[in-house]
Design a protein around this motif. Structure first.
Motif, PDB file in Angstrom:
ATOM      1  N   UNK A  46       0.834  -1.205   0.000  1.00 20.26           N
ATOM      2  CA  UNK A  46       0.000   0.000   0.000  1.00 20.26           C
ATOM      3  C   UNK A  46       0.868   1.254   0.000  1.00 20.26           C
ATOM      4  N   UNK A  47       1.938   1.239   0.766  1.00 17.10           N
ATOM      5  CA  UNK A  47       2.840   2.393   0.809  1.00 17.10           C
ATOM      6  C   UNK A  47       3.481   2.637  -0.556  1.00 17.10           C
ATOM      7  N   UNK A  48       3.879   1.566  -1.237  1.00 15.13           N
ATOM      8  CA  UNK A  48       4.474   1.690  -2.561  1.00 15.13           C
ATOM      9  C   UNK A  48       3.467   2.256  -3.564  1.00 15.13           C
ATOM     10  N   UNK A  49       2.229   1.799  -3.488  1.00 15.01           N
ATOM     11  CA  UNK A  49       1.196   2.316  -4.394  1.00 15.01           C
ATOM     12  C   UNK A  49       0.977   3.807  -4.174  1.00 15.01           C
ATOM     13  N   UNK A  50       0.843   4.214  -2.918  1.00 14.25           N
ATOM     14  CA  UNK A  50       0.592   5.626  -2.633  1.00 14.25           C
ATOM     15  C   UNK A  50       1.767   6.498  -3.077  1.00 14.25           C
TER      16      UNK A  50
END
Length: 376
Positions: free
Chosen positions: A206-210
Motif C-alpha cells: 500500500x505504501x508503494x502504491x501511494x
C-alpha cells in the motif's frame, strides 16, 4: 551524596526518578548541595565511575569483541569492523546472533510462518538490524535470529540464512512474508527453497502504491479514484472475481493517457504476481501484514533505545539479547497463566457473539460455501 547517587545509578534507577526523589525531599528552610543536583551531574557521575553495564571496554570495537566472546555460543557469524570502516566499500560488516532457545522456536514454529524485515536508525554506524521472526501458538511474534550488517542485498541475506540453516537445519515454511522487495525472498529460496506461499506485507504494498500515485496525471481527484480501485482490488475476497477485476483494472489504466505511466509501473511490478499481494490468495493463511515485526522494531527503538540513535554497537547487541530474553519470558508467562494476543482475543469475542445468533437467521448460498444473516 555522590556515593548514594552512584549506588542508585548502578542499580538502574532512572535519572528522572533520582531527580524526583531529591527534589521531593527538599526543605524550604534548608537547601543543601544535594538539592542542586542536575541531569548533567548524573551523567558526569555515571561517566567518572564507569557505570555502563554494556561497556566492557572504553573502545567500542574492543567492547564488542569481548561481548561476542562471552556469548560465542550464540554468534553464528562475526565480520566485525568498527571505527574507521568505509561503509560504501566492499567490506562487509556482519554479525549474526541466534541462541539455542531461538533455534528451538524456529524449528517448532518455522514450518508455519516465517517473517523477515530490516530496521534502520538504531546506531550511529548506520548498520541495519534484520530480524527473522516466527509466530507462536498465541499468535505472538518471536524473534529467532538477528543480523546486524552494513548492507542489505541478496548476498548478505543469503549468508544470514545460510548461518540459520547450519544451526537450525532446513526450514520449509508454509508462509514466508517480507517487505516489498525481492532480496529476502530470493535469498531464502537459495538457501531453504521456495515457501508454499510467498507473501508481501500489505502495508508495504500500500505504501508503494501511494508513493507512485504521482505517476497518475489529472490531479488529486484522479489519483484518489485510482487508489480506491487499488484498495478494492487488494481486498477482493473471491479469486475468480479478483482475476476479472485485475484484468479490467490494468486494461483501463493502459487505455487512459492520464494513467498509462502508472499502469506500466503496476503491470511490471505487481500485475504479474497477484498471488503475492491479493487478499483472496491469503484468506486461509491467517496473516496479512508484517506488523508483528514492525511492532517489535518499534519496541526496540522507542522502549529499549529510548527513541535515540545510540553511539555504540556493544549497547545495541546487548539490547538485542535483552529483547530476546524478555520475549521468551512473556511467552513463559502466557504458557503458565494463559494469555492470547489481541487478534486471538478478537476472534474469541466474535465467536462468542456468533453463538448468540438464532439458527433461523442463517441462510446458506446455493453452493453451500457462504452464509448470511436474514431478518426473521
Amino acid at each position: 551524596m555522590v556515593g548514594l547517587t552512584r549506588g542508585k545509578i548502578a542499580e538502574g534507577v532512572t535519572f528522572q526518578r533520582i531527580l524526583d526523589d531529591v527534589r521531593e525531599s527538599i526543605n524550604s528552610e534548608e537547601v543543601e548541595r544535594l538539592h542542586l543536583l542536575t541531569r548533567k551531574d548524573l551523567h558526569n557521575i555515571k561517566r567518572d565511575f564507569g557505570i555502563n553495564s554494556h561497556q566492557l571496554h572504553a573502545n567500542d570495537a574492543t567492547s564488542v569483541s569481548i561481548f561476542l566472546e562471552q556469548i560465542k555460543d550464540c554468534v553464528l557469524m562475526n565480520k566485525n569492523v568498527i571505527g574507521n570502516v568505509d561503509y560504501s566499500s566492499d567490506n562487509d560488516v556482519m554479525i549474526v546472533l541466534m541462541t539455542d532457545l531461538q533455534c528451538q522456536m524456529l524449528q517448532k514454529f518455522g514450518p508455519k510462518t516465517v517473517c523477515v524485515d530490516s530496521t534502520h536508525c538504531t546506531n550511529v554506524y548506520k548498520l541495519l538490524v534484520t530480524t527473522l521472526l516466527v509466530l507462536d501458538e498465541f499468535g505472538s511474534g518471536i524473534p529467532v535470529a538477528f543480523c546486524v550488517s552494513n548492507k542489505e542485498n541478496t548476498t548478505v541475506m543469503t549468508q544470514f540464512f545460510t548461518c540459520v540453516k547450519e544451526k537450525a537445519d532446513l526450514i520449509k515454511p508454509s508462509v514466508f512474508m517480507s517487505d516489498d522487495t525481492q532480496i529476502f525472498r530470493c535469498a531464502w529460496a537459495r538457501v531453504m527453497g521456495l515457501a508454499d506461499n510467498n507473501l508481501l506485507c500489505t502495508w508495504h504494498v500500500d505504501r508503494s502504491w501511494r508513493k507512485n500515485l504521482r505517476k497518475v496525471c489529472g490531479g488529486p481527484q484522479r489519483q484518489t479514484q485510482v487508489y480506491k480501485a487499488l484498495s478494492m482490488l487488494l481486498e477482493e475476497p473471491e479469486v475468480d472475481k479478483f482475476g476479472e477485476l485485475l484484468e479490467l483494472f490494468e486494461r483501463e489504466l493502459h487505455e487512459d493517457e492520464n494513467t498509462k505511466d502508472f499502469g506500466i509501473y503496476f503491470s511490471n511490478t505487481y500485475g504479474f504476481r497477484p498471488q503475492h499481494w491479493g487478499y483472496c490468495h491469503r484468506r486461509s493463511l491467517n496473516i496479512n501484514t508484517n506488523m508483528h515485526l514492525e511492532a517489535m522494531h518499534r519496541v526496540l527503538k522507542y522502549c529499549y533505545l529510548d527513541g535515540k540513535t545510540n553511539n555504540r554497537l556493544d549497547k545495541l547487541l546487548l539490547i538485542l539479547m535483552k529483547l530476546t530474553r524478555d520475549k521468551f519470558f512473556e511467552r513463559i508467562v502466557k504458557l503458565f497463566k494463559g494469555g492470547h494476543s489481541y487478534r486471538l482475543q478478537q476472534i474469541q469475542r466474535r465467536h462468542t457473539e456468533s453463538k448468540k445468533i438464532d439458527r433461523g437467521q442463517i441462510a446458506a448460498s446455493n453452493d453451500g460455501k457462504h452464509f448470511q444473516l436474514t431478518d426473521v
